[in-house]
Enzyme design. Structure first.
Site, PDB file in Angstrom:
ATOM      1  N   CYS A   1     -19.332  38.687  11.252  1.00 50.51           N
ATOM      2  CA  CYS A   1     -20.235  38.285  12.214  1.00 50.51           C
ATOM      3  C   CYS A   1     -19.683  39.258  13.459  1.00 50.51           C
ATOM      4  CB  CYS A   1     -20.262  37.187  12.659  1.00 50.51           C
ATOM      5  SG  CYS A   1     -20.867  35.983  11.458  1.00 50.51           S
TER       6      CYS A   1
ATOM      7  N   HIS B   1     -20.737  36.269  20.528  1.00 51.34           N
ATOM      8  CA  HIS B   1     -19.662  36.375  19.243  1.00 51.34           C
ATOM      9  C   HIS B   1     -18.717  37.588  19.647  1.00 51.34           C
ATOM     10  CE1 HIS B   1     -18.338  34.907  15.070  1.00 51.34           C
ATOM     11  NE2 HIS B   1     -17.950  34.297  16.194  1.00 51.34           N
TER      12      HIS B   1
END
Length: 521
Positions: free
Chosen positions: A77, A140
């Site tokens: 990710c 993120h």
């Protein structure tokens, strides 16, 4: 970077070249990038998923272009999202680790590092052309305030710096925060509940409404907008709202996909209703392949491709991809152009009438010639884990320089990135070096990477001659950035994760969450 005026002049030339004559000063198109979390190539009906539970996405593809060979820049990710927003491989923008060979790394809650200030992110550049910018969902790229989206070009944010891990006890570790712009408005499992027993959560509906409201607000001001819609319902633990729970033939994961599909349909319908569909470029994709480690109940499908998230086999890096821009992208097109998440950086700048920064290496390709006119460009795709080049694709051929899924220690504990897909000598649990004699696959005939070409064959030698120049050029010119994800480095961690002393054998303590380990699952 004084580019706004020049950008408008350049955009006028682009419009003219595209046959889109205008009167007066042109306004560049709105840009909506929809990036899913751990959604697999095989999750869309248009890609062959047999339950056909993605009617809106399938219709989006019918009205636009389906890209069948579109890749993430990382099988995990954080580095994948950093590459998308910078147009640069993670090894260039610093979103990688040198702690152990060929190790993936991300931004766990405990890390104090994040996206470097030296990197220029897509929203920062788009603001130069007058865009309003918003991120909805998962960031993120760093947890501390200096790394948050509003410090890197976004005007608005609703979402979280991490995924919806938890629930935690708020003593040893607090639950993950949720932000509205600069203000923390709650935490997952508290103000934003997720029922792990039933899979019910209203988060996707909240993210949908944030997107709809932003689009309507910017349209009322006649301002071009950039929306980065980064929902995470398909990342384990998967979730869906009450009206979707239990409605899919595919179980809980399918419920999440059905709700995302419905949300995409509502966003596209709003664009039509506001009469801005023809002035809005929309791209749908995922950050990496389906997380088969969570299969069968909490993971999607990578279709015919080998393995999944965390690996540089096709299942870990080939993504679903649809481009939609009515009146500009011809309907019903299928392209086999090799594409990358990093191309969305360069393509978005091109749409805005901007050129990529010329003071750094940009890996993204401008896809507009492909999307608008069906042109194909020769290019290579490079796949890294950590600072190791694991594989590369040129044309139909893919070369593996290293093969590795995960360690025997993890595998024996039940962590499997390739369930039911063992290929002898390919899906290895030891790191196998093939740099002297790469494993080669023809992805057209063998998309599942199950039949390496014979080293003695003429085809192998011909393919190697095609691959070698691009790979050598890439290696020779590569200048790695300062690694930001060295999670065993006390300078970037609040604490020393278990296993750092071993570097190659980091396993989470018994009973702890996987993300506690410096080598995430």
């Amino acid at each position: 970077m004084a580019v706004a005026a020049a950008a408008r002049r350049w955009w006028l030339l682009v419009l003219s070249a595209m046959g889109l004559g205008v009167v007066g000063a042109p306004q560049p198109p709105n840009i909506v990038l929809m990036v899913m979390d751990d959604m697999g190539w095989g999750d869309l009906g248009v890609n062959g998923e047999p339950s056909r539970e993605t009617p809106n996405l399938d219709q989006m593809a019918a009205e636009g272009m389906l890209l069948t060979s579109f890749y993430s820049a990382s099988p995990l990710c954080s580095p994948s999202r950093a590459a998308l927003l910078t147009g640069r491989l993670p090894i260039r923008n610093g979103f990688y680790t040198t702690n152990g060979h060929a190790r993936n790394a991300y931004t766990p809650q405990d890390i104090v590092g994040g996206i470097p200030d030296s990197e220029l992110l897509l929203p920062e550049l788009l603001k130069e052309a007058g865009y309003a910018t918003k991120i909805v969902g998962k960031w993120h790229l760093g947890h501390r305030p200096q790394f948050h989206p509003l410090r890197h070009g976004f005007d608005e944010w609703f979402g979280s710096p991490n995924c919806h891990f938890g629930p935690y006890d708020n003593k040893a570790k607090p639950n993950v925060p949720v932000y509205k712009d600069k203000e923390m408005v709650g935490r997952f499992y508290e103000e934003f509940p997720i029922n792990l027993k039933t899979g019910e959560s209203n988060l996707t509906q909240i993210y949908l409404q944030e997107a709809l409201d932003f689009i309507k607000g910017q349209q009322s001001q006649k301002r071009p907008f950039f929306l980065y819609w980064a929902v995470d319902a398909t990342h384990a633990p998967v979730y869906a709202s009450r009206s979707f729970v239990g409605t899919s033939q595919r179980g809980r994961y399918g419920d999440a996909v059905r709700e995302i599909d419905d949300s995409v349909g509502q966003i596209l319908q709003l664009l039509r209703g506001l009469h801005i569909a023809e002035s809005t470029f929309v791209f749908f994709t995922s950050d990496n392949g389906a997380a088969l480690v969570s299969a069968p109940k909490q993971a999607g499908s990578n279709g015919p491709f080998l393995c999944g998230k965390q690996t540089t086999f096709e299942g870990g890096v080939r993504e679903p991809a649809i481009a939609w821009w009515p009146g500009h992208i011809p309907a019903g097109q299928v392209s086999h152009q090799l594409g990358s998440l990093m191309d969305l950086f360069t393509t978005s700048l091109s749409l805005a009438g901007l050129k990529p920064p010329d003071d750094r290496e940009i890996d993204g390709l401008d896809l507009l010639p492909t999307l608008l006119r069906g042109q194909l460009a020769d290019r290579a795709i490079f796949y890294y884990r950590g600072n190791e080049l694991m594989a590369a694709t040129v044309g139909q051929y893919k070369a593996h320089f290293w093969t590795w899924t995960n360690s025997w220690e993890e595998f024996r504990q039940g962590v499997n990135f390739c369930p039911g897909q063992n290929v002898s000598g390919v899906t290895t649990h030891t790191q196998e070096d093939h740099t002297a004699l790469p494993l080669l696959f023809h992805l057209g005939r063998d998309p599942g990477e199950r039949f390496p070409l014979s080293f003695a064959s003429v085809e192998y030698q011909d393919a190697l001659r095609q691959l070698t120049p691009a790979i050598q050029k890439h290696r020779q010119a590569l200048l790695p950035g300062q690694p930001q994800l060295n999670v065993c480095d006390p300078a970037v961690m609040n604490w020393a994760p278990p296993g750092c002393e071993k570097l190659g054998k980091c396993l989470p303590p018994p009973g702890s969450a996987p993300e506690k380990c410096s080598w995430p699952h």
